[in-house]
Enzyme design. Structure first.
Site, short mmCIF file in Angstrom:
data_model
loop_
_atom_site.label_atom_id
_atom_site.label_comp_id
_atom_site.label_asym_id
_atom_site.label_seq_id
_atom_site.Cartn_x
_atom_site.Cartn_y
_atom_site.Cartn_z
CB ILE A 162 72.97 56.65 60.13
CG1 ILE A 162 72.16 56.83 58.83
CG2 ILE A 162 73.06 55.17 60.51
CD1 ILE A 162 72.84 56.30 57.59
CB ALA A 242 80.98 53.83 57.47
NE ARG A 243 79.22 54.57 50.44
CZ ARG A 243 77.95 54.59 50.77
NH1 ARG A 243 77.54 53.88 51.82
NH2 ARG A 243 77.08 55.31 50.09
CD GLU A 272 80.26 47.61 48.94
OE1 GLU A 272 79.16 48.02 48.54
OE2 GLU A 272 80.55 47.47 50.15
CG HIS A 290 76.24 48.20 50.45
ND1 HIS A 290 77.35 48.84 49.96
CD2 HIS A 290 75.48 49.18 51.02
CE1 HIS A 290 77.26 50.14 50.19
NE2 HIS A 290 76.12 50.37 50.83
CB ILE A 291 71.20 44.33 52.67
CG1 ILE A 291 71.72 43.59 53.92
CG2 ILE A 291 71.54 43.57 51.40
CD1 ILE A 291 71.03 42.25 54.18
#
Length: 325
Positions: A162, A242-243, A272, A290-291
């Site tokens: 990515i 990322a996260r 989340e 988170h889309i």
């Protein structure tokens, strides 16, 4: 006719696409949690009793405690590329088959990263809220003046699939200079004056915009915290694809409130779906739920890859995208 009770039980832990799940019925007895809300840890343990496999997302924590409570569990197929929700050592000790969904979401996530960068730098969310509230009274010379993107320097933290796609599109499409920091050198991304690898402190100091793309783990927890934010230019924007947990959300909120950096765009959050209240109060933060991978073809491809792994395992074959453990 095959006795359905003899088939291995497979827990589908989220509402997915029924047409893509259909082939699994031939080989498995599906136990479906047909909802968008993640199962609580207790409910997940309960639902997994007697189950051979789990078809899940990044929300289901598969750790030593869960494995001890679910002795029949032998396989986990994730629809996500990230797998930090799996305790790999415990899974290795159990001999679990594990798969994830790399590759299929690269394009969608990369384009969303650029969209989030542009929206953040150009203050799209902030100005839209202003207009919708009825406060707009006309044009002003410096109204919602944001940060330029074209021709500026993009720092990419984590040059995986990515990160590389974002870097390529930013360089070729937006004329940006691209710097990166990565654990290992990446072929084709050298160390020239206007491109290439930098130490993390240099990346932070030299980037007009920072794109965070590293996977989450013990080594990347709060990789961007208060000390790192202090090294960024005041005009910089930070984007986290990322996260949650790679960025210290509370430290980021404090930096945004002080004007230490200009703005942030976040698609992921610590804990989340809960979001740090201090971040919610920041007008200079663009926040999305988170889309990044959310195009319908991409989400279907993610589920299809998990299904393909499960069908391969049912045939006694290795799956196409195993998690290396």
């Amino acid at each position: 006719m095959t006795d359905p009770l003899a088939k291995p039980r497979l827990l589908v832990a989220r509402r997915l696409f029924d047409d893509l799940l259909e082939p699994l019925h031939t080989h498995y007895t599906l136990i479906q949690h047909d909802a968008d809300e993640a199962l609580s840890p207790a409910a997940l343990r309960e639902q997994l009793q007697g189950c051979w496999g789990l078809l899940g997302s990044g929300s289901e924590q598969v750790d030593a405690e869960l494995l001890a409570a679910c002795p029949d569990l032998r396989a986990v197929a994730l629809i996500t590329v990230g797998y930090n929700n799996l305790a790999l050592e415990a899974c290795r000790a159990r001999g679990l088959r594990l798969s994830h969904a790399p590759g299929v979401l690269t394009e969608a996530t990369a384009e969303f990263g650029l969209a989030l960068l542009l929206a953040t730098a150009r203050r799209v969310g902030e100005s839209e809220r202003y207009l919708r509230s009825g406060r707009w009274q006309g044009w002003a010379i410096d109204q919602f003046a944001g940060a330029p993107v074209m021709g500026r320097t993009l720092g990419v933290l984590g040059l995986g699939r990515i990160g590389q796609r974002i870097a390529q599109a930013a360089r070729d499409g937006l004329g940006m200079k691209v710097l990166h920091h990565n654990r290992r050198p990446v072929e084709g991304w050298g160390s020239g004056a206007d491109s290439g690898w930098r130490s993390l402190p240099d990346l932070l100091a030299q980037s007009d915009h920072l794109m965070v793309c590293v996977p989450y783990g013990a080594g990347t927890h709060h990789l961007i915290g208060a000390p790192e934010l202090a090294q960024m230019p005041a005009h910089a924007c930070l984007i986290n694809l990322a996260r949650g947990g790679v960025v210290d959300d509370r430290a980021l909120a404090a930096a945004l409130q002080r004007g230490q950096i200009a703005a942030a765009g976040l698609d992921v959050f610590e804990g989340e779906p809960a979001v740090c209240p201090e971040l919610l109060a920041c007008e200079n933060a663009v926040l999305t739920p988170h889309i990044a991978s959310a195009t319908l073809p991409t989400r279907r491809a993610m589920v299809q890859l998990a299904v393909d792994n499960l069908l391969a395992w049912a045939r006694g074959e290795p799956g196409p995208t195993p998690i290396p453990i």
